[in-house]
Motif scaffolding. Structure first.
Motif, mmCIF file in Angstrom:
data_model
loop_
_atom_site.group_PDB
_atom_site.id
_atom_site.type_symbol
_atom_site.label_atom_id
_atom_site.label_comp_id
_atom_site.label_asym_id
_atom_site.label_seq_id
_atom_site.Cartn_x
_atom_site.Cartn_y
_atom_site.Cartn_z
ATOM 1 N N ASN A 312 0.827 -1.217 0.000
ATOM 2 C CA ASN A 312 0.000 0.000 0.000
ATOM 3 C C ASN A 312 0.853 1.256 0.000
ATOM 4 O O ASN A 312 0.498 2.276 -0.636
ATOM 5 C CB ASN A 312 -0.935 -0.001 1.210
ATOM 6 N N ALA A 313 1.985 1.221 0.691
ATOM 7 C CA ALA A 313 2.880 2.383 0.688
ATOM 8 C C ALA A 313 3.419 2.641 -0.720
ATOM 9 O O ALA A 313 3.541 3.804 -1.169
ATOM 10 C CB ALA A 313 4.020 2.164 1.669
ATOM 11 N N GLY A 314 3.763 1.540 -1.450
ATOM 12 C CA GLY A 314 4.222 1.707 -2.824
ATOM 13 C C GLY A 314 3.133 2.242 -3.737
ATOM 14 O O GLY A 314 3.393 3.082 -4.612
ATOM 15 N N ARG A 315 1.898 1.786 -3.545
ATOM 16 C CA ARG A 315 0.792 2.276 -4.361
ATOM 17 C C ARG A 315 0.505 3.747 -4.092
ATOM 18 O O ARG A 315 0.193 4.518 -5.015
ATOM 19 C CB ARG A 315 -0.459 1.432 -4.088
ATOM 20 N N VAL A 316 0.588 4.155 -2.842
ATOM 21 C CA VAL A 316 0.373 5.567 -2.514
ATOM 22 C C VAL A 316 1.462 6.430 -3.140
ATOM 23 O O VAL A 316 1.206 7.539 -3.641
ATOM 24 C CB VAL A 316 0.315 5.746 -0.982
ATOM 25 N N ALA A 317 2.701 5.927 -3.128
ATOM 26 C CA ALA A 317 3.797 6.683 -3.746
ATOM 27 C C ALA A 317 3.597 6.836 -5.247
ATOM 28 O O ALA A 317 4.022 7.830 -5.860
ATOM 29 C CB ALA A 317 5.127 5.998 -3.455
ATOM 30 N N GLN A 318 2.941 5.861 -5.885
ATOM 31 C CA GLN A 318 2.653 5.933 -7.316
ATOM 32 C C GLN A 318 1.365 6.689 -7.629
ATOM 33 O O GLN A 318 0.970 6.794 -8.792
ATOM 34 C CB GLN A 318 2.570 4.519 -7.900
ATOM 35 N N GLY A 319 0.674 7.156 -6.575
ATOM 36 C CA GLY A 319 -0.568 7.881 -6.771
ATOM 37 C C GLY A 319 -1.777 6.993 -6.948
ATOM 38 O O GLY A 319 -2.831 7.460 -7.411
ATOM 39 N N LEU A 320 -1.659 5.735 -6.601
ATOM 40 C CA LEU A 320 -2.776 4.800 -6.702
ATOM 41 C C LEU A 320 -3.474 4.662 -5.364
ATOM 42 O O LEU A 320 -2.896 4.927 -4.299
ATOM 43 C CB LEU A 320 -2.269 3.430 -7.180
ATOM 44 N N ALA A 321 -4.718 4.198 -5.414
ATOM 45 C CA ALA A 321 -5.477 3.991 -4.175
ATOM 46 C C ALA A 321 -4.968 2.743 -3.468
ATOM 47 O O ALA A 321 -4.672 1.725 -4.106
ATOM 48 C CB ALA A 321 -6.969 3.851 -4.492
ATOM 49 N N PRO A 322 -4.810 2.808 -2.141
ATOM 50 C CA PRO A 322 -4.336 1.615 -1.422
ATOM 51 C C PRO A 322 -5.369 0.495 -1.461
ATOM 52 O O PRO A 322 -6.565 0.725 -1.601
ATOM 53 C CB PRO A 322 -4.124 2.137 0.006
ATOM 54 N N LEU A 323 -4.867 -0.734 -1.342
ATOM 55 C CA LEU A 323 -5.743 -1.902 -1.320
ATOM 56 C C LEU A 323 -6.513 -1.953 0.000
ATOM 57 O O LEU A 323 -6.000 -1.531 1.056
ATOM 58 C CB LEU A 323 -4.922 -3.181 -1.478
ATOM 59 N N PRO A 324 -7.731 -2.437 -0.022
ATOM 60 C CA PRO A 324 -8.503 -2.498 1.239
ATOM 61 C C PRO A 324 -7.898 -3.513 2.215
ATOM 62 O O PRO A 324 -7.335 -4.535 1.806
ATOM 63 C CB PRO A 324 -9.901 -2.941 0.773
ATOM 64 N N GLU A 325 -8.013 -3.196 3.485
ATOM 65 C CA GLU A 325 -7.505 -4.095 4.517
ATOM 66 C C GLU A 325 -8.446 -5.287 4.667
ATOM 67 O O GLU A 325 -9.664 -5.135 4.689
ATOM 68 C CB GLU A 325 -7.381 -3.354 5.850
ATOM 69 N N GLU A 326 -7.870 -6.449 4.804
ATOM 70 C CA GLU A 326 -8.633 -7.679 4.941
ATOM 71 C C GLU A 326 -8.551 -8.180 6.379
ATOM 72 O O GLU A 326 -7.604 -7.879 7.125
ATOM 73 C CB GLU A 326 -8.103 -8.752 3.985
ATOM 74 N N ASP A 327 -9.570 -8.977 6.728
ATOM 75 C CA ASP A 327 -9.619 -9.552 8.064
ATOM 76 C C ASP A 327 -8.637 -10.716 8.146
ATOM 77 O O ASP A 327 -8.812 -11.758 7.490
ATOM 78 C CB ASP A 327 -11.043 -10.037 8.381
ATOM 79 N N VAL A 328 -7.573 -10.516 8.934
ATOM 80 C CA VAL A 328 -6.528 -11.537 9.014
ATOM 81 C C VAL A 328 -7.058 -12.814 9.657
ATOM 82 O O VAL A 328 -6.632 -13.924 9.325
ATOM 83 C CB VAL A 328 -5.322 -10.985 9.801
ATOM 84 N N SER A 329 -8.015 -12.687 10.599
ATOM 85 C CA SER A 329 -8.536 -13.870 11.289
ATOM 86 C C SER A 329 -9.265 -14.812 10.346
ATOM 87 O O SER A 329 -9.355 -16.010 10.615
ATOM 88 C CB SER A 329 -9.474 -13.441 12.428
ATOM 89 N N ARG A 330 -9.776 -14.292 9.241
ATOM 90 C CA ARG A 330 -10.448 -15.156 8.267
ATOM 91 C C ARG A 330 -9.450 -15.843 7.339
ATOM 92 O O ARG A 330 -9.693 -16.964 6.894
ATOM 93 C CB ARG A 330 -11.433 -14.333 7.437
ATOM 94 N N LEU A 331 -8.351 -15.178 7.069
ATOM 95 C CA LEU A 331 -7.349 -15.762 6.184
ATOM 96 C C LEU A 331 -6.475 -16.785 6.893
ATOM 97 O O LEU A 331 -6.064 -17.788 6.295
ATOM 98 C CB LEU A 331 -6.470 -14.649 5.594
ATOM 99 N N PHE A 332 -6.204 -16.549 8.161
ATOM 100 C CA PHE A 332 -5.328 -17.439 8.929
ATOM 101 C C PHE A 332 -6.076 -17.917 10.170
ATOM 102 O O PHE A 332 -6.516 -17.097 10.988
ATOM 103 C CB PHE A 332 -4.034 -16.716 9.330
ATOM 104 N N LYS A 333 -6.227 -19.204 10.305
ATOM 105 C CA LYS A 333 -6.911 -19.794 11.453
ATOM 106 C C LYS A 333 -5.917 -19.962 12.604
ATOM 107 O O LYS A 333 -5.222 -20.983 12.725
ATOM 108 C CB LYS A 333 -7.514 -21.154 11.081
ATOM 109 N N ILE A 334 -5.820 -18.928 13.412
ATOM 110 C CA ILE A 334 -4.912 -18.981 14.561
ATOM 111 C C ILE A 334 -5.637 -19.665 15.719
ATOM 112 O O ILE A 334 -6.637 -19.143 16.223
ATOM 113 C CB ILE A 334 -4.467 -17.563 14.974
ATOM 114 N N PRO A 335 -5.201 -20.827 16.139
ATOM 115 C CA PRO A 335 -5.891 -21.520 17.234
ATOM 116 C C PRO A 335 -5.727 -20.781 18.552
ATOM 117 O O PRO A 335 -4.760 -20.037 18.759
ATOM 118 C CB PRO A 335 -5.201 -22.894 17.269
ATOM 119 N N ALA A 336 -6.686 -21.008 19.432
ATOM 120 C CA ALA A 336 -6.622 -20.382 20.752
ATOM 121 C C ALA A 336 -5.548 -21.055 21.597
ATOM 122 O O ALA A 336 -5.191 -22.218 21.380
ATOM 123 C CB ALA A 336 -7.980 -20.482 21.445
ATOM 124 N N GLU A 337 -5.041 -20.314 22.570
ATOM 125 C CA GLU A 337 -4.013 -20.869 23.446
ATOM 126 C C GLU A 337 -4.599 -22.020 24.262
ATOM 127 O O GLU A 337 -5.681 -21.899 24.835
ATOM 128 C CB GLU A 337 -3.470 -19.784 24.376
#
Length: 377
Positions: A312-337
């Motif tokens: 996103n920092a590179g896209r902003v430097a190029q004048g492009l819109a940053p990519l939307p933030e995604e929910d990390v908990s849905r992409l990675f199943k982190i088990p509970a302690e």
């Protein structure tokens, strides 16, 4: 019996408030000032001690000796008066070996309800104030005891108590009875079902702070004291009484159990310690594996977030819109302690076995020195 079976049976047998239509509020007369300190209506008087009737002591010892296993348990009945929990009666609970949890819990619940109903019909104490548990070598820490006591402290007045009877101490001639209840810190963590490292540190929980001991005393009535005194007195008129050296003996007869060196008990105690340590190492290995799994998944999630920020920092430097933030908990199943309750209970068992070994070994060492010195005479 499984922990869920025993806890479910007790939960089914204890009184549950019924959802009935709202009745008109009854009127009560004020309690006289002379009785206000004795009748604790609101449970404001803290529990100071437990008074165990001698009849209950004999019932527990008899049940523990006749039970097919060393995990005999039953319910305690009595009354709470002026901060003293008076245990006046008890009855054993059936043991189901090899049965399904659902069937055994229902059978136990029916048995408890039938016993309480029968006691009420004969005008006996039918108020459940706790339960008792038989154990060996002092190792009574287990999941079933914790679950059952948690139910009692949630539903019974003053939380109820659990009385632990040690069979190994009774075999040596020392009737071992101790009263315990769960501490407030442990009960708070148990209700939240959170025994993570952070929770243990915030509640300051160790294996020694799971239970707190309540002072216990045994009450004997004058009739029983007179009977025991008569048994201990020597009798010259009894034809069955043997004489040793011309002096009459008591009706109880001689006992030579104190001359036993107890080497067999030490061997068994060492075996139990080794088994408990192996179980603890296995549990710690499982926890370590789960912790590594959690660390790997968290590292993947953190790398993904860092990469997305850099992109996103590179896209902003190029004048492009940053990519939307995604929910990390849905992409990675982190088990509970994982819960560390089992580790705490195993540490409690190891500590109990160690204390029992220290007591029996020191007593056996003194007896062996005495036997060795006596053989030289």
């Amino acid at each position: 019996m499984a922990a869920t079976s025993m806890a479910a049976a007790l939960a089914a047998s204890l009184p549950v408030p019924s959802a009935t239509a709202a009745a008109p509020a009854p009127t009560y007369e004020a309690i006289p000032a002379s009785m206000a300190k004795v009748i604790d209506i609101e449970a404001d008087i803290p529990l100071a001690s437990v008074q165990l009737d001698a009849l209950v002591v004999t019932k527990i010892i008899k049940h523990a000796r006749e039970a097919p296993s060393s995990t005999a348990h039953g319910l305690l009945l009595g009354l709470d008066l002026d901060g003293i929990l008076e245990v006046s009666n008890s009855f054993p609970l059936p043991q189901h070996v090899g049965d399904e949890d659902d069937k055994s819990s229902k059978s136990s619940a029916r048995h408890q309800a039938s016993m309480l109903r029968s006691l009420k019909e004969v005008q006996a104490d039918d108020s459940v104030i706790g339960f008792y548990q038989a154990t060996t070598l002092g190792a009574f820490f287990n999941q079933a005891l914790v679950d059952t006591q948690a139910i009692h402290q949630d539903k019974l007045r003053h939380g109820g108590i659990v009385i632990v009877h040690d069979l190994s101490q009774t075999a040596r001639g020392n009737a071992s009875f101790h009263a315990y209840r769960l501490t407030a810190a442990f009960l708070d963590a148990y209700k939240k079902t959170n025994f993570s490292t952070t929770s243990l540190m915030s509640h300051r929980l160790t294996f020694s702070s799971i239970l707190e001991e309540v002072p216990l005393k045994i009450r004997t009535n004058p009739l029983l004291s007179a009977f025991l005194g008569q048994l201990a007195e020597p009798s010259k008129d009894s034809p069955s009484s043997a004489t040793i050296g011309g002096s009459p003996t008591s009706g109880l007869g001689p006992s030579f159990s104190v001359l036993d060196l107890g080497t067999g008990g030490v061997t068994r105690n060492l075996e139990q310690i080794v088994e408990a340590v192996d179980n603890y190492r296995t549990e710690e290995g499982n926890l370590s594996y789960m912790s590594r799994q959690i660390a790997r998944e968290r590292a993947k999630a953190e790398n993904y977030v860092a990469k997305r920020k850099e992109e996103n920092a590179g896209r902003v430097a190029q004048g492009l819109a940053p990519l939307p933030e995604e929910d990390v908990s849905r992409l990675f199943k982190i088990p509970a302690e994982p819960s560390r309750l089992e580790s705490l209970l195993l540490l409690g068992q190891i500590d109990a076995y160690g204390k029992s070994l220290a007591g029996s070994a020191s007593m056996g060492l003194v007896k062996m020195y005495a036997a060795n010195s006596g053989s030289d005479v």
